[in-house]
Scaffold this active site. Structure first.
Site, PDB file in Angstrom:
ATOM      1  N   GLU A  80       4.140  14.436  -9.785  1.00 23.39           N
ATOM      2  CA  GLU A  80       3.035  15.335 -10.130  1.00 23.39           C
ATOM      3  C   GLU A  80       1.752  14.586 -10.496  1.00 23.39           C
ATOM      4  O   GLU A  80       0.977  15.049 -11.349  1.00 23.39           O
ATOM      5  CB  GLU A  80       3.440  16.235 -11.304  1.00 23.39           C
ATOM      6  N   HIS A  99       1.260  15.660 -19.707  1.00 26.60           N
ATOM      7  CA  HIS A  99       1.899  16.849 -19.147  1.00 26.60           C
ATOM      8  C   HIS A  99       3.316  16.905 -19.697  1.00 26.60           C
ATOM      9  O   HIS A  99       4.050  15.923 -19.616  1.00 26.60           O
ATOM     10  CB  HIS A  99       1.914  16.782 -17.618  1.00 26.60           C
ATOM     11  N   HIS A 101       6.847  19.663 -21.352  1.00 27.56           N
ATOM     12  CA  HIS A 101       7.559  20.951 -21.320  1.00 27.56           C
ATOM     13  C   HIS A 101       8.177  21.250 -22.686  1.00 27.56           C
ATOM     14  O   HIS A 101       9.321  21.713 -22.772  1.00 27.56           O
ATOM     15  CB  HIS A 101       8.665  20.924 -20.257  1.00 27.56           C
ATOM     16  N   HIS A 169       6.582  26.931 -16.676  1.00 28.17           N
ATOM     17  CA  HIS A 169       6.677  25.508 -16.374  1.00 28.17           C
ATOM     18  C   HIS A 169       6.389  24.619 -17.584  1.00 28.17           C
ATOM     19  O   HIS A 169       7.276  23.929 -18.058  1.00 28.17           O
ATOM     20  CB  HIS A 169       5.734  25.196 -15.206  1.00 28.17           C
TER      21      HIS A 169
END
Lengths: 267, 267, 267, 267
Positions: A80, A99, A101, A169
């Site tokens: 990504e 980034h 989660h 996500h």
């Protein structure tokens, strides 16, 4: 000059490990920073979990998320990367991106409930946290942000803000520098936890006023609180035996198979 | 005499670390005590996270929150010192103060829901926990308690009680001595956790009667339970490798940059 | 050949310990794999908690859950072996099975609430998670799956899926290989945690579409994410001092009483 | 004979530490057992947190909760000894007792909500969990069980059952032997956690049938699962460096001030 870059890579490895030790990132997720002297490049680890990243794992990429020199045999980059490259392109004021989660954000990512700043440290979410839904432009996908156009769409959703929630996500966080990025990543997570806890009580939320949020944001980003938090997190890494090895040692010890002297010592 | 003060500073460092290890304080928050022989002074660490505080980090302040001797070069005090100074001024019976942002209290700080004593240890919240809202007198601020008048206003809200909740910010705890402070800080947090858990069940709360609360408060503050808990917390610090170094060693090893031999050993 | 089997047993011990360290399995639960070269056999530890399993604890069973060679004196097998044997019989595509009682699933096991994929990693629950209720065919039992007919009934309830929830008991997870099994066990647990958290907010869930779920499932099972997660979990085992000893050393050190050199060293 | 008693005291120290490490008991709470050869006596630690108890801390008491030989100078017993003595008097089948304030039970203690067995391990709560409210007979107290008549009243509320919840205070657990006591203490806590989680989902509970509960209870108390769990918990104590020192070493090292060689080594 080379030494300054080595120090920068070391700092980036430290940042990767702090957000892991503090429970924000698990096996997946990534942390990058813009190259300190070449603003059209960024630095990010090869495809490894942030908890194990060392300075020697960090490579340079163009803003189109191409490696500046081909990666060694057997070494792969993250899937990504465009999350990072497209945000650096769209936002010259952003010099660090994470980034992740974190479980604290996923209920918001799932339901689309708006995040609100609920205590002074929570002002780090910024004045608004927009959502990005991969379905809107791309229909059924595997939910990852893999193509340049997906990265550009996400960067557009981020707009002038500092967090963007990816529906079903995760979260992408932006900051002016690496310390601020770690600070924002951790305290925006605390605010999300607080919002979940407060909502579960079934009582109305009392967010900061816009004026309070702006003043608290500014205060938290002053050098003294930033330095105090960084010292605290580094100390916790050291106590856990997780502070990354200095660059020279790491270079010698790391192989593509991920066996390092540091790890052996830790057993 | 000098040795007694050294021991006091060591105890204060221990208290700082206990509330950190037990999960009440993270990078921010602070713990102070009144000077043992000069009641118009108090002792508190320079601006560092309580988890890393050592005896050598502790300085003397007047009740106007001015350092008794100028801080060394490069050393800064906490921003919210007036919380401590103004409470010591207003409350001669208070000899120890903690300020923190434990997640268990923040939903109450946000919504303004009243805290109730829900089990015998929870009697440590006292007969009433008042709220202080910075908006009432000061309008939009960064929510911190930075000015003498803000500290005085908070001390007034505390009144004759032992905890005060700062709306959208955190908690301030007062006690007659350092052991009692640590005890109250930890068990008031457990009571807040219990109230959150019980409210999430959607059933009516059954608080202690005023008579039960007073009797349980007195019992918990007797020497035997106080000593037993202190031994327990110190033991946990030792096992975690977090018990602070003796004062002499610490003095030699600490520098303004926060690198200490103790830390090196802990790796 | 013998060495390949030794490596396989070592890998199975690693898998046992990963799911323990990551908090899915406590004293009870078990993890097995089909024999790598004899598809009518499977490998599983003697009756020990997965957290302490070593390669030398692993024995071969037929698909009727009989030991291939009699177990040594004083050594006992798990009580619920038929869960494993009957699934391997019914599902030639399944090569690894875990059975556990993670707290995150138990509310679903109790109430019968349907699990839904709520984020990309949650796609690992598969397109549907069926329930098995021991009451339906067997009435009042101790809830364990002990008899061959109970194992067959459970395998039938699993059908072509990858997870099955046992009402008032726990979870059984199936996978094509050992890495996938660990991956699915951990991320299906995260999804269950997320569903609990989101439901507690009282807002409608927004699950993945079937197309998203299929694409995310496929992506997560590609070699790169599988290898990255495995490296991460092994590293965490090593840091915790939990990585199992190599087979040779373990053989020498283990006795039926469970005292091993590895453990002694860990003190 | 003397050696057998020494081993018993060591086992009791282990039990004290297991329930601490597994998060059930903090600074307060206590664990006792009936004397193995003199049924009119019981063994319990002097007043220390169970996490730090060693064999040398354990003294003999009559069932009237008087020390068989006077405690050494400076040594104090627990305040709530009558909980143990009065239950041993009333229940000849009970040979081990624990008293604790686990957060998972406190919401039930507060509201008076009935506990139900929600999974097979939860059958360990027994067929019914009665409540005892100190207010009913004694009015406003400090909530502790300090007087013989309070202990007798509690033992009467326990009746033929195995757990009793003390309103606004905590839990008392009884068992036939020490292993069973630890097992019941831990798995009744898991069941309480599960009931809290399930109730927070707002869906109807589905408890075990009485027949299931009885069969699961019996199965869990068979030698194999009991031994497996005990090995698991002891192993976790060892890994944490918490397994108590052998009696001989401990005798030499312990003083009334609670400084032991074991602790020094652990730093």
């Amino acid at each position: 000059m080379a030494d300054a870059l080595a120090q920068t890579k070391h700092d980036l490895a430290v940042a990767n490990r702090i957000v892991s030790l503090e429970g924000i990132i698990d096996a997946f997720g990534h942390v990058s920073m813009r190259h300190p002297t070449k603003p059209d490049r960024y630095l990010i680890s090869r495809s490894r979990s942030p908890e194990v990243v060392e300075a020697a794992d960090i490579y340079e990429y163009t803003l189109d998320s191409e490696p500046v020199t081909p990666l060694p045999n057997g070494i792969r980059g993250y899937g990504e990367l465009v999350i990072h490259g497209e945000i650096y392109k769209a936002r010259p004021d952003v010099n660090a991106v994470a980034h992740h989660h974190s479980m604290a954000f996923l209920p918001f990512c799932n339901t689309g409930t708006e995040l609100l700043p609920l205590f002074h440290m929570g002002a780090q979410i910024g004045d608004k946290v927009p959502f990005w839904d991969s379905r809107d432009e791309f229909g059924d996908t595997n939910l990852l942000v893999l193509k340049p156009e997906e990265g550009r769409s996400l960067a557009k959703a981020l707009g002038p803000h500092w967090l963007v929630l990816l529906r079903r996500h995760g979260v992408t966080v932006a900051a002016k520098n690496l310390t601020e990025l770690v600070f924002r990543t951790i305290y925006s997570t605390r605010n999300a936890e607080l919002q979940l806890m407060t909502q579960a009580q079934g009582r109305p939320l009392s967010p900061l006023t816009p004026g309070e949020a702006r003043l608290a944001w500014e205060r938290n980003l002053e050098p003294r609180p930033q330095a105090r938090a960084w010292e605290y997190w580094c100390n916790r890494l050291r106590k856990a035996g997780e502070f990354p090895a200095p660059l020279k040692a790491a270079k010698k010890a790391t192989t593509a198979k991920g066996k390092t002297k540091a790890k052996t010592r830790r057993r």
